[in-house]
Design a protein around this motif. Structure first.
Motif, PDB file in Angstrom:
ATOM      1  N   THR A   1      -8.002  -5.998  -2.474  1.00  0.00           N
ATOM      2  CA  THR A   1      -8.697  -4.723  -2.586  1.00  0.00           C
ATOM      3  C   THR A   1      -9.949  -4.736  -1.722  1.00  0.00           C
ATOM      4  OG1 THR A   1      -9.734  -3.174  -4.139  1.00  0.00           O
ATOM      5  CG2 THR A   1      -9.999  -5.511  -4.613  1.00  0.00           C
TER       6      THR A   1
ATOM      7  N   ARG B   1      -6.162   6.444  -9.214  1.00  0.00           N
ATOM      8  CA  ARG B   1      -6.636   5.067  -9.064  1.00  0.00           C
ATOM      9  C   ARG B   1      -7.347   4.625 -10.336  1.00  0.00           C
ATOM     10  NH1 ARG B   1      -8.599   6.286  -3.690  1.00  0.00           N
ATOM     11  NH2 ARG B   1     -10.768   5.931  -4.245  1.00  0.00           N
ATOM     12  N   GLU B   2      -8.183   5.533 -10.823  1.00  0.00           N
ATOM     13  CA  GLU B   2      -8.953   5.244 -12.030  1.00  0.00           C
ATOM     14  C   GLU B   2      -8.012   4.918 -13.195  1.00  0.00           C
ATOM     15  OE1 GLU B   2     -12.186   8.215 -12.486  1.00  0.00           O
ATOM     16  OE2 GLU B   2     -11.466   8.341 -14.533  1.00  0.00           O
TER      17      GLU B   2
ATOM     18  N   LEU C   1      -3.423   0.604  -4.707  1.00  0.00           N
ATOM     19  CA  LEU C   1      -3.946   1.917  -5.128  1.00  0.00           C
ATOM     20  C   LEU C   1      -4.586   2.693  -3.992  1.00  0.00           C
ATOM     21  CD1 LEU C   1      -5.588   1.008  -8.560  1.00  0.00           C
ATOM     22  CD2 LEU C   1      -3.261   1.722  -8.046  1.00  0.00           C
TER      23      LEU C   1
ATOM     24  N   GLU D   1      -3.439  -4.038  -1.880  1.00  0.00           N
ATOM     25  CA  GLU D   1      -4.163  -2.762  -2.041  1.00  0.00           C
ATOM     26  C   GLU D   1      -3.244  -1.662  -2.566  1.00  0.00           C
ATOM     27  OE1 GLU D   1      -7.075  -1.624   0.860  1.00  0.00           O
ATOM     28  OE2 GLU D   1      -6.797  -3.462   1.987  1.00  0.00           O
TER      29      GLU D   1
ATOM     30  N   GLN E   1       0.833  -1.217   0.000  1.00  0.00           N
ATOM     31  CA  GLN E   1       0.000   0.000   0.000  1.00  0.00           C
ATOM     32  C   GLN E   1       0.860   1.256   0.000  1.00  0.00           C
ATOM     33  OE1 GLN E   1      -2.600   0.027   3.380  1.00  0.00           O
ATOM     34  NE2 GLN E   1      -3.613  -1.873   2.799  1.00  0.00           N
TER      35      GLN E   1
ATOM     36  N   TYR F   1      -8.256   9.707  -6.306  1.00  0.00           N
ATOM     37  CA  TYR F   1      -9.257   9.007  -7.097  1.00  0.00           C
ATOM     38  C   TYR F   1      -8.918   8.911  -8.576  1.00  0.00           C
ATOM     39  CZ  TYR F   1     -13.763   7.145  -8.213  1.00  0.00           C
ATOM     40  OH  TYR F   1     -14.753   6.314  -8.628  1.00  0.00           O
TER      41      TYR F   1
ATOM     42  N   GLY G   1       1.745   8.651  -7.382  1.00  0.00           N
ATOM     43  CA  GLY G   1       1.409   7.706  -8.435  1.00  0.00           C
ATOM     44  C   GLY G   1       2.651   7.185  -9.135  1.00  0.00           C
TER      45      GLY G   1
ATOM     46  N   GLU H   1     -12.282  -2.569  -8.656  1.00  0.00           N
ATOM     47  CA  GLU H   1     -10.974  -3.186  -8.862  1.00  0.00           C
ATOM     48  C   GLU H   1     -11.091  -4.697  -8.931  1.00  0.00           C
ATOM     49  OE1 GLU H   1      -7.693  -1.976  -6.285  1.00  0.00           O
ATOM     50  OE2 GLU H   1      -8.531   0.045  -6.306  1.00  0.00           O
TER      51      GLU H   1
ATOM     52  N   ARG I   1      -5.755   1.551 -12.431  1.00  0.00           N
ATOM     53  CA  ARG I   1      -6.407   0.249 -12.492  1.00  0.00           C
ATOM     54  C   ARG I   1      -6.659  -0.128 -13.948  1.00  0.00           C
ATOM     55  NH1 ARG I   1     -11.707   2.629  -9.873  1.00  0.00           N
ATOM     56  NH2 ARG I   1     -12.741   3.221 -11.784  1.00  0.00           N
TER      57      ARG I   1
END
Lengths: 359, 374
Positions: free
Chosen positions: A191, A168-169, A160, A158, A81, A165, A136, A196, A172
């Motif tokens: 997750t 993550r989008e 992301l 986990e 993480q 947000y 990121g 996900e 993934r």
């Protein structure tokens, strides 16, 4: 190269973390492990990685008893993480480090690190230090390092969860592409998020209180959750569960009036049961429906989750798009009775509405 | 509770720096009394600078800060009489819950009867009514954070409640209940709230208006619904909503707007595009090219050709659970659309998609083209 777990059990200070975990994880497949916080997901990964001893059970791969192999001799890479990188090394050396330690030739190290960094979109960042990267990007470095090793087992805990947000989008979406290139590795990804788990997994493993409660393809689990617990874990917001009774071909939801059973539930036996309804199968109406009071409104992505109480039953209505709904408003809620799930009073799935085009 | 105004306020941390590089570029904003606002945007967007200017921790390079019309620009944080909630709970661990809530009032020399009534009202709202005698150190992180919040609420004379990412340390499972509490409490007490977060959806879940910030500027101020329905810039279209808004390069001539060789009707006619389309994508946006913006939620699959209906090639299907996101291509440009799960997965690679006219917005150079006054 199948990773085989039999009866893995772990308790720490009297708290059960893993209970009788039995799994066959096949090479070339991606497994997403979904569960709430403390369901045992991280414990499972740590056991698979060799970072955690178990109280009982076996773990084998290619006939080798992995529990006897120390962590540094296992062919396993893990992404956490937190963005874990070597702060004093630049991006290239961060990825190259385990390759050099594995005594690959200089040429091989260069090739693999370069290729791996290209895959995660960091070709132009070889000379940067991790501290000069965004969150990121740091997580991409950690992922590149894991991918470059081409391990038999790739574990992601986990990865992301600590990113914002939009990242993550984006990630993934990229992960799907990245994982499709891992060939014969076993990939296990934990997750708490439905999206996900559904998007990334060839198979979904649902965990609850240290146990595996269901496994299957994403569509199998989503369309036919084995229990009310699975139904709540695999849906975000959790599936609405409503106590009810069936009497002579009619059903009653909690204290609401009795209505005819919808066609797909026609065979339900008389007696108490529980009905399940996804938030997407409730909607707000201006003219008809059950009277509800709005207790809370949440926005997630492009969806509005309206929390309502109808006849003392708390329910969540999911609206497409973002809408201003005020707390305390009285609303009319319509429910899709053709989309009802039926569970036994104990919570086991009896009937699921039919799905089209699951894949 | 007060109305907070920023008049032409800007800030740079490096003296003499050009205005285009300021951490906060000069802006004028009004925060109405009793309303809740969120400042959202990526790190470095200027949201914390703006908050610190309101609280008095940062003295702005230019402009004036007014509370109910009174100039506060050079006043100290203390003189501004604001309550603040930070990322980490700030409480007195040696005191009980009651004492923590009463302390700010004792400092203001309220009489004990008035303090007692106020503390009990607020504790009730926080859900801590039966835990007043507990030592604060024994509470978990989210209850401690509630007390930080409660200490702001007991003082009904405060000008505003400023919150800086107050849910950062809260367990994801508890965030929901705390979020709900904060929203309920703000509806009950109606403080002026300025809430800073990087999480746009957290913000949208409990404020009345958002200010979306980027590069030291407010890109748009509005209700969550306004930001979703009519983003004034491509950035807001990207930042709000998931998946982000679609933007398609289109061309315009005397007879109308064209996409992939077909006519595209938009919700209103854009002013004539000034720059011919050479660049595409982000480049196009910068060059002042005309684009059509539409949310994935509004794109529909069509069964027969019709107005605003375009042939599309299916590129990918993403299973999100209750819905699927389809990535398609229209004339070489990517477009995302959402499809309810029960609709199944379309057969074949060739689809017809409809872009409903009322939901197609014109953008010129990445900015929403304004309606030409009739």
């Amino acid at each position: 190269m199948t990773l085989t777990a039999r009866g893995l059990t772990l308790s720490v200070e009297g708290v059960d973390h893993l209970r009788d975990i039995t799994l066959d994880l096949r090479p070339g497949r991606i497994y997403t492990v979904i569960g709430r916080t403390l369901a045992g997901k991280s414990s499972l990964l740590r056991v698979l990685a060799g970072l955690q001893r178990v109280d009982a059970g076996t773990l084998t791969q290619d006939g080798t008893d992995l529990l006897q192999v120390p962590v540094w001799r296992r062919d396993t890479a893990m992404v956490y993480q937190q963005f874990i990188n070597y702060p004093h090394l630049n991006v290239f050396d961060n990825v190259a480090f385990p390759l050099r330690r594995a005594k690959l030739s200089g040429e091989q190290v260069r090739l693999r690190a370069t290729e791996s960094l290209a895959k995660v979109g960091l070709s132009d960042f070889h000379a940067r230090k991790p501290s000069q990267l965004s969150g990121g990007q740091q997580q991409r470095v950690a992922l590149a390092r894991a991918l470059a090793r081409r391990c038999k087992t790739l574990l992601l805990d986990e990865p992301l969860v600590n990113l914002d947000y939009k990242l993550r989008e984006q990630l993934r979406e990229e992960f799907r592409e990245l994982f499709s290139g891992v060939g014969d590795s076993v990939v296990v990804y934990t997750t708490t998020e439905t999206t996900e788990a559904m998007m990334l997994g060839d198979e979904v493993i649902v965990m609850h209180e240290g146990r595996i409660v269901q496994t299957g393809t994403p569509a199998e689990v989503f369309d036919a959750p084995a229990t009310t617990t699975v139904a709540q874990i695999i849906n975000e917001p959790p599936m609405n569960i409503i106590p009810g009774t069936v009497t002579g071909g009619r059903m009653r939801l909690n204290d609401l009036g009795a209505v005819d059973l919808p066609a797909h539930l026609a065979g339900l036996p008389d007696g108490p049961c529980q009905f399940g309804l996804r938030a997407t199968d409730l909607s707000l109406s201006s003219s008809e429906g059950l009277r509800g009071d709005v207790t809370f409104v949440e926005i997630s992505g492009s969806e509005t989750f309206v929390h309502v109480v109808i006849a003392d039953i708390p329910m969540v209505v999911q609206l497409e798009g973002i809408h201003d709904v005020s707390l305390g408003d009285a609303v009319l809620v319509t429910i899709r009775s053709d989309r009802l799930f039926a569970f036994s009073a104990q919570g086991d799935l009896l009937v699921a509405p039919s799905e089209q085009g699951g894949r | 509770m007060a109305q907070l105004e920023l008049l032409d306020v800007g800030h740079c941390y490096v003296p003499g720096e050009g205005e285009d590089r300021w951490a906060l570029k000069p802006l004028t904003v009004t925060f109405e009394a009793g309303k809740t606002y969120a400042l959202v945007g990526p790190s470095g967007c200027g949201k914390t600078t703006l908050l610190n200017i309101l609280s008095g921790l940062v003295s702005p390079t230019r402009g004036r800060v007014l509370f109910d019309g009174a100039d506060m620009t050079r006043r100290s944080t203390r003189e501004r009489n604001i309550a603040q909630v930070f990322q980490f709970p700030v409480i007195y661990t040696s005191m009980t819950v009651y004492q923590n809530l009463a302390f700010p009032l004792e400092c203001r020399n309220w009489d004990s009867r008035r303090i007692d009534a106020k503390v009990r009202t607020v504790a009730e709202a926080l859900g801590l009514g039966d835990r007043l005698k507990e030592p604060a150190r024994k509470l978990n992180a989210d209850d401690k954070q509630l007390i930080s919040l409660g200490r702001g609420l007991v003082r009904d004379d405060v000008a505003a409640l400023l919150m800086d990412e107050p849910l950062t340390v809260i367990d994801p499972q508890l965030k929901f209940s705390l979020r709900r509490r904060i929203r309920e409490i703000s509806e009950q007490f109606r403080p002026t709230v300025i809430y800073v977060t990087h999480d746009q959806y957290e913000a949208m879940s409990f404020v009345e208006e958002l200010l979306v910030m980027k590069d030291g500027q407010v890109m748009q101020q509005g209700t969550p619904e306004e930001l979703f329905e009519s983003p004034r810039s491509a950035y807001v279209g990207y930042f709000i909503g998931s998946p982000s808004m679609n933007f398609l390069d289109v061309t315009q001539d005397g007879s109308g707007v064209w996409l992939a060789g077909q006519r595209l009707a938009m919700s209103w006619q854009p002013p004539a595009a000034r720059v011919p389309a050479e660049a595409s994508g982000a480049g196009a946006a910068q060059a002042g090219v005309l684009q059509a913006g539409i949310r994935p939620e509004y794109v529909r699959l069509a069964s027969a050709p019709g107005p605003n209906t375009f042939p599309a090639r299916l590129q990918a299907v993403r299973d999100h659970g209750p819905l699927r996101v389809l990535h398609v291509e229209i004339g070489g440009q990517r477009l995302a659309l959402k499809l309810a799960r029960e609709a199944g997965v379309p057969h074949g690679d060739t689809l017809l998609v409809e872009l409903p006219r009322a939901k197609v917005l014109p953008y010129v150079g990445g900015q929403l083209a304004t309606v030409v006054a009739g």
